[in-house]
Design a protein around this motif. Structure first.
Motif, mmCIF file in Angstrom:
data_model
loop_
_atom_site.group_PDB
_atom_site.id
_atom_site.type_symbol
_atom_site.label_atom_id
_atom_site.label_comp_id
_atom_site.label_asym_id
_atom_site.label_seq_id
_atom_site.Cartn_x
_atom_site.Cartn_y
_atom_site.Cartn_z
ATOM 1 N N THR A 215 40.774 39.440 31.048
ATOM 2 C CA THR A 215 40.165 38.310 31.737
ATOM 3 C C THR A 215 41.233 37.244 31.940
ATOM 4 O O THR A 215 42.032 36.967 31.046
ATOM 5 C CB THR A 215 38.986 37.708 30.956
ATOM 6 O OG1 THR A 215 39.395 37.450 29.609
ATOM 7 C CG2 THR A 215 37.809 38.637 30.942
ATOM 8 N N GLU A 224 37.657 35.395 35.061
ATOM 9 C CA GLU A 224 37.237 36.620 35.743
ATOM 10 C C GLU A 224 37.988 37.806 35.166
ATOM 11 O O GLU A 224 39.130 37.686 34.712
ATOM 12 C CB GLU A 224 37.505 36.523 37.251
ATOM 13 C CG GLU A 224 36.668 35.486 37.985
ATOM 14 C CD GLU A 224 35.203 35.872 38.125
ATOM 15 O OE1 GLU A 224 34.889 37.073 37.985
ATOM 16 O OE2 GLU A 224 34.378 34.970 38.404
ATOM 17 N N LEU A 240 40.209 41.435 41.170
ATOM 18 C CA LEU A 240 39.258 40.892 40.223
ATOM 19 C C LEU A 240 37.987 41.710 40.356
ATOM 20 O O LEU A 240 37.642 42.176 41.443
ATOM 21 C CB LEU A 240 38.966 39.413 40.520
ATOM 22 C CG LEU A 240 40.157 38.446 40.509
ATOM 23 C CD1 LEU A 240 39.651 36.999 40.591
ATOM 24 C CD2 LEU A 240 41.038 38.626 39.298
ATOM 25 N N ARG A 244 31.964 37.271 36.213
ATOM 26 C CA ARG A 244 32.141 36.111 35.343
ATOM 27 C C ARG A 244 32.353 36.474 33.878
ATOM 28 O O ARG A 244 31.706 35.926 32.990
ATOM 29 C CB ARG A 244 30.964 35.150 35.472
ATOM 30 C CG ARG A 244 30.735 34.651 36.880
ATOM 31 C CD ARG A 244 29.664 33.591 36.957
ATOM 32 N NE ARG A 244 29.466 33.137 38.325
ATOM 33 C CZ ARG A 244 28.677 32.133 38.665
ATOM 34 N NH1 ARG A 244 28.005 31.482 37.727
ATOM 35 N NH2 ARG A 244 28.555 31.774 39.923
ATOM 36 N N THR A 283 32.801 29.583 40.861
ATOM 37 C CA THR A 283 33.834 30.191 41.701
ATOM 38 C C THR A 283 34.783 29.150 42.274
ATOM 39 O O THR A 283 36.005 29.342 42.267
ATOM 40 C CB THR A 283 33.193 31.010 42.835
ATOM 41 O OG1 THR A 283 32.346 32.020 42.266
ATOM 42 C CG2 THR A 283 34.256 31.692 43.678
ATOM 43 N N PRO A 357 34.710 36.254 43.827
ATOM 44 C CA PRO A 357 35.917 36.721 43.131
ATOM 45 C C PRO A 357 36.169 38.225 43.244
ATOM 46 O O PRO A 357 37.325 38.650 43.160
ATOM 47 C CB PRO A 357 35.651 36.309 41.682
ATOM 48 C CG PRO A 357 34.796 35.090 41.796
ATOM 49 C CD PRO A 357 33.904 35.366 42.975
#
Length: 373
Positions: A215, A224, A240, A244, A283, A357
């Motif tokens: 992450t 992310e 990505l 989240r 985001t 993302p």
């Protein structure tokens, strides 16, 4: 394993499968074979409902809530303030968590995303309780797993828990950000802590064509999951993955103490094209964080109004935003115009249609890392 524990364990497995997190038979067998409660001996902390400031309460093995908690899909705090474990206190504690057992759905999602095959070697950054380490051992065999833990006491508890279930992978106590070169090269690297930037050592210790799963985030609190492929030229890139994913940052990458705030009356003011609400959305906050990786946000009352303050710990620059009559004003001070940088990045992202993302790509080179979408 008692009947009640076996039932709770199987309910968790079934739930992970029903939600689509647990997708393949090899990982189902691994999750079924590893009892999570063995990695939570000594208890965990649970957040006290409606407490302000945030407070934590120990849940010990002699509590009826303990075994149920072990098999719920939630993250369970196991250490507070770097040293305090549940058996150390009675009552509530108001310090910051420093280690936890990550919610099983995120652990399993990451393991599925790792795209492992038999015979592959894995370097795990962040042993934690040892639960994810045990899942890797169940999938690959302990001889293919190396795990690094920064905290010596956390590492010792994990080693004990792993031995309790009969698993003896290579365990290393040290700074996971430098990996473990003696076991390199690895086919896969997986990090169960967050990082602001992907360490060069991870790339150097992964064979070309191998993958790194971690992450990426920062001090604005948006992060992310990314899966990077290592290339022959020593760079790495990849998408990505969205969703989240959030972990505690690696301790060496935690923010320094704030110290004295800058002179908030200094600097030049202008009308802001984009207001501070951009920092409320996950985001768009991640997009700002990509542009200002040393940024930290504070809220304060000043001159009878609310101001949102963005401070860059790297340069000492600041940007203060406030709203009057529906219009945003920004006052910037220091060597870097922080909000100019943030607005430029947000503008390019908005012009591209404000993609999620999962449409971002991260590229890491010796010069640094960059995002595109």
């Amino acid at each position: 394993m008692s009947t009640d524990v076996a039932r709770l364990h199987q309910q968790l497995v079934n739930s992970l499968e029903q939600t689509g997190t647990l997708r393949t038979e090899p990982w189902r067998r691994a999750v079924e074979s590893v009892p999570r409660h063995e990695f939570l001996r000594g208890g965990f902390f649970r957040r006290v409902p409606n407490a302000f400031p945030v407070a934590w309460q120990p849940v010990l093995e002699d509590s009826a809530d303990w075994i149920r908690g072990c098999y719920t899909d939630e993250s369970l705090v196991t250490q507070i303030a770097n040293t305090i474990v549940p058996t150390d206190i009675r009552g509530d504690i108001l310090r910051e968590p420093t280690s936890s057992s990550t919610l099983p759905s995120l652990v399993v999602r990451m393991l599925e995303e790792l795209r492992l095959e038999p015979g592959m070697t894995v370097l795990e950054i962040g042993t934690g309780t040892g639960y994810s380490t045990a899942l890797l051992c169940a999938r690959l065999g302990e001889g293919f797993v190396t795990s690094v833990e920064y905290d010596a006491e956390v590492a010792a508890r994990a080693e004990t828990a792993l031995a309790r279930v009969g698993m003896y992978p290579k365990l290393v106590t040290g700074d996971g950000l430098i990996g473990f070169a003696k076991g390199a090269p690895y086919d896969r690297v997986i990090a169960t802590c967050g990082v602001r930037s992907v360490p060069r050592e991870w790339i150097e210790q992964t064979r070309p064509g191998g993958e790194i799963l971690t992450t990426v985030g920062g001090w604005l609190g948006a992060s992310e999951l990314t899966r990077l492929t290592v290339h022959d030229d020593g760079t790495a890139s990849g998408p990505l993955l969205g969703g989240r994913a959030s972990f505690m940052l690696a301790r060496p990458q935690l923010p320094p103490p704030l110290g004295l705030l800058p002179d908030l009356s200094a600097g030049e003011e202008r009308e802001a094209v984009i207001g501070a609400e951009a920092l409320d959305d996950w985001t768009s906050r991640f997009v700002v964080q990509c542009a200002v990786p040393g940024g930290r946000r504070l809220a304060m009352e000043r001159d009878g109004r609310q101001e949102d303050l963005l401070i860059d710990s790297d340069s000492g620059s600041s940007a203060a935003l406030y709203q009057e009559a529906g219009r945003w004003t920004v006052r910037q001070h220091g060597p870097r115009a922080l909000w100019d940088t943030a607005e430029d990045q947000l503008g390019r992202w908005n012009a591209a249609g404000a993609p999620e993302p999962a449409r971002f790509t991260l590229r890491v080179t010796p010069e640094g890392q960059s995002y595109s979408w």
